[in-house]
Design a protein around this motif. Structure first.
Motif, PDB file in Angstrom:
ATOM      1  N   GLN A   1     -38.136  26.868  10.734  1.00 29.80           N
ATOM      2  CA  GLN A   1     -38.599  28.260  10.828  1.00 29.80           C
ATOM      3  C   GLN A   1     -37.434  29.199  11.154  1.00 29.80           C
ATOM      4  O   GLN A   1     -37.307  30.272  10.552  1.00 29.80           O
ATOM      5  N   GLN A   2     -36.578  28.797  12.068  1.00 28.93           N
ATOM      6  CA  GLN A   2     -35.412  29.618  12.401  1.00 28.93           C
ATOM      7  C   GLN A   2     -34.472  29.745  11.210  1.00 28.93           C
ATOM      8  O   GLN A   2     -33.937  30.825  10.948  1.00 28.93           O
ATOM      9  N   LEU A   3     -34.272  28.650  10.483  1.00 20.57           N
ATOM     10  CA  LEU A   3     -33.406  28.681   9.316  1.00 20.57           C
ATOM     11  C   LEU A   3     -33.946  29.663   8.278  1.00 20.57           C
ATOM     12  O   LEU A   3     -33.192  30.466   7.718  1.00 20.57           O
ATOM     13  N   MET A   4     -35.249  29.632   8.025  1.00 24.73           N
ATOM     14  CA  MET A   4     -35.829  30.559   7.051  1.00 24.73           C
ATOM     15  C   MET A   4     -35.685  32.008   7.510  1.00 24.73           C
ATOM     16  O   MET A   4     -35.384  32.880   6.694  1.00 24.73           O
ATOM     17  N   ARG A   5     -35.855  32.266   8.788  1.00 29.17           N
ATOM     18  CA  ARG A   5     -35.676  33.634   9.302  1.00 29.17           C
ATOM     19  C   ARG A   5     -34.238  34.099   9.110  1.00 29.17           C
ATOM     20  O   ARG A   5     -33.988  35.237   8.714  1.00 29.17           O
ATOM     21  N   GLU A   6     -33.281  33.219   9.400  1.00 31.17           N
ATOM     22  CA  GLU A   6     -31.865  33.553   9.210  1.00 31.17           C
ATOM     23  C   GLU A   6     -31.569  33.833   7.734  1.00 31.17           C
ATOM     24  O   GLU A   6     -30.850  34.772   7.409  1.00 31.17           O
ATOM     25  N   LEU A   7     -32.115  33.015   6.846  1.00 35.56           N
ATOM     26  CA  LEU A   7     -31.905  33.223   5.411  1.00 35.56           C
ATOM     27  C   LEU A   7     -32.513  34.550   4.952  1.00 35.56           C
ATOM     28  O   LEU A   7     -31.891  35.294   4.182  1.00 35.56           O
ATOM     29  N   GLU A   8     -33.715  34.841   5.408  1.00 39.59           N
ATOM     30  CA  GLU A   8     -34.359  36.099   5.032  1.00 39.59           C
ATOM     31  C   GLU A   8     -33.527  37.288   5.504  1.00 39.59           C
ATOM     32  O   GLU A   8     -33.331  38.251   4.767  1.00 39.59           O
ATOM     33  N   THR A   9     -33.014  37.213   6.710  1.00 44.67           N
ATOM     34  CA  THR A   9     -32.212  38.304   7.256  1.00 44.67           C
ATOM     35  C   THR A   9     -30.915  38.486   6.478  1.00 44.67           C
ATOM     36  O   THR A   9     -30.555  39.605   6.108  1.00 44.67           O
ATOM     37  N   ILE A  10     -30.223  37.396   6.209  1.00 49.44           N
ATOM     38  CA  ILE A  10     -28.931  37.519   5.526  1.00 49.44           C
ATOM     39  C   ILE A  10     -29.103  38.004   4.096  1.00 49.44           C
ATOM     40  O   ILE A  10     -28.296  38.789   3.593  1.00 49.44           O
ATOM     41  N   HIS A  11     -30.177  37.586   3.440  1.00 47.12           N
ATOM     42  CA  HIS A  11     -30.410  38.082   2.083  1.00 47.12           C
ATOM     43  C   HIS A  11     -30.798  39.563   2.108  1.00 47.12           C
ATOM     44  O   HIS A  11     -30.400  40.322   1.221  1.00 47.12           O
TER      45      HIS A  11
END
Length: 82
Positions: A12-22
């Motif tokens: 879940q944290q990884l997906m949040r980080e990916l969403e933010t960086i994109h």
């Protein structure tokens, strides 16, 4: 480099980080310094690499392949249909 090692993030944290960086990619490209863009590139590569490592069999939409893109008509989405 800032940020937690992607291998230490839960899914879940990884997906949040990916969403933010994109989400921040476009502004960083247009308005960020060369150092900011380089850091953004490195972090994005780390996060995406970790996602791919965890999801080697992720679904790939046919329209996101070269052959599928050629076959896709104008205005047609490349997203998988559900």
């Amino acid at each position: 480099m800032a940020g937690v090692d992607p291998g230490r993030l839960d899914d879940q944290q990884l997906m949040r980080e990916l969403e933010t960086i994109h989400r921040t990619r476009h502004d960083t490209l247009l308005y960020g310094s060369n150092d900011a863009l380089r850091t953004h590139n490195e972090r994005m590569a780390q996060l995406e690499g970790e996602y791919l490592r965890r999801n080697p069999r992720r679904p790939v939409a046919a329209g996101r392949t070269r052959e599928g893109a050629r076959e896709r008509g104008c205005g047609e989405s490349a997203a998988p249909r559900t």
